[in-house]
Design a protein around this motif. Structure first.
Motif: not given
Length: 121
Positions: A93-119
């Motif tokens: 699984x891959x997630x892209x364009x995550x601006x890590x300079x503006x976040x304190x956390x990344x929560x991963x969930x599964x959405x069907x056959x892909x990984x979704x994330x919440x900042x």
């Protein structure tokens, strides 16, 4: 129980032994809420997202419902990252364009056959 992994810029970001006192702006807490164990994690600057480098979990597994602190080198100036995962069965699984300079956390969930994330900011 929280685990800590240390991260430095890949290619400019190889695994480092930087302490939390020297943390970078990209540090974040990764929370696995996918319903599955994650067996590998790779991080790369978005500009070079095909050069993943080393597995940050180093043979460990991040079980569902657990979190891990990801710590970058203070000298790292990249902000946009691609993050890749493998589950314990080897699916990728891959997630892209995550601006890590503006976040304190990344929560991963599964959405069907892909990984979704919440900042978390």
């Amino acid at each position: 129980m929280k685990s800590s992994y240390l991260l430095a810029p890949l290619l400019a970001a190889m695994l480092s032994s930087v302490s939390l006192a020297h943390a970078g702006d990209q540090d974040f807490t990764l929370t696995n809420l996918t319903g599955m164990a994650l067996g590998s994690m790779y991080v790369s600057p978005e500009s070079d997202s095909k050069s993943w480098g080393s597995d940050l979990f180093k043979g460990r597994v991040l079980p569902n419902g657990k979190e891990v602190e990801i710590v970058f080198s203070k000298s790292n100036e990249e902000c946009k990252y691609a993050i890749a995962f493998k589950d314990s069965e080897g699916s990728e699984y891959e997630i892209h364009n995550v601006d890590l300079c503006t976040v304190i956390g990344v929560k991963l969930t599964k959405d069907g056959s892909s990984i979704a994330y919440e900042i978390e900011k």
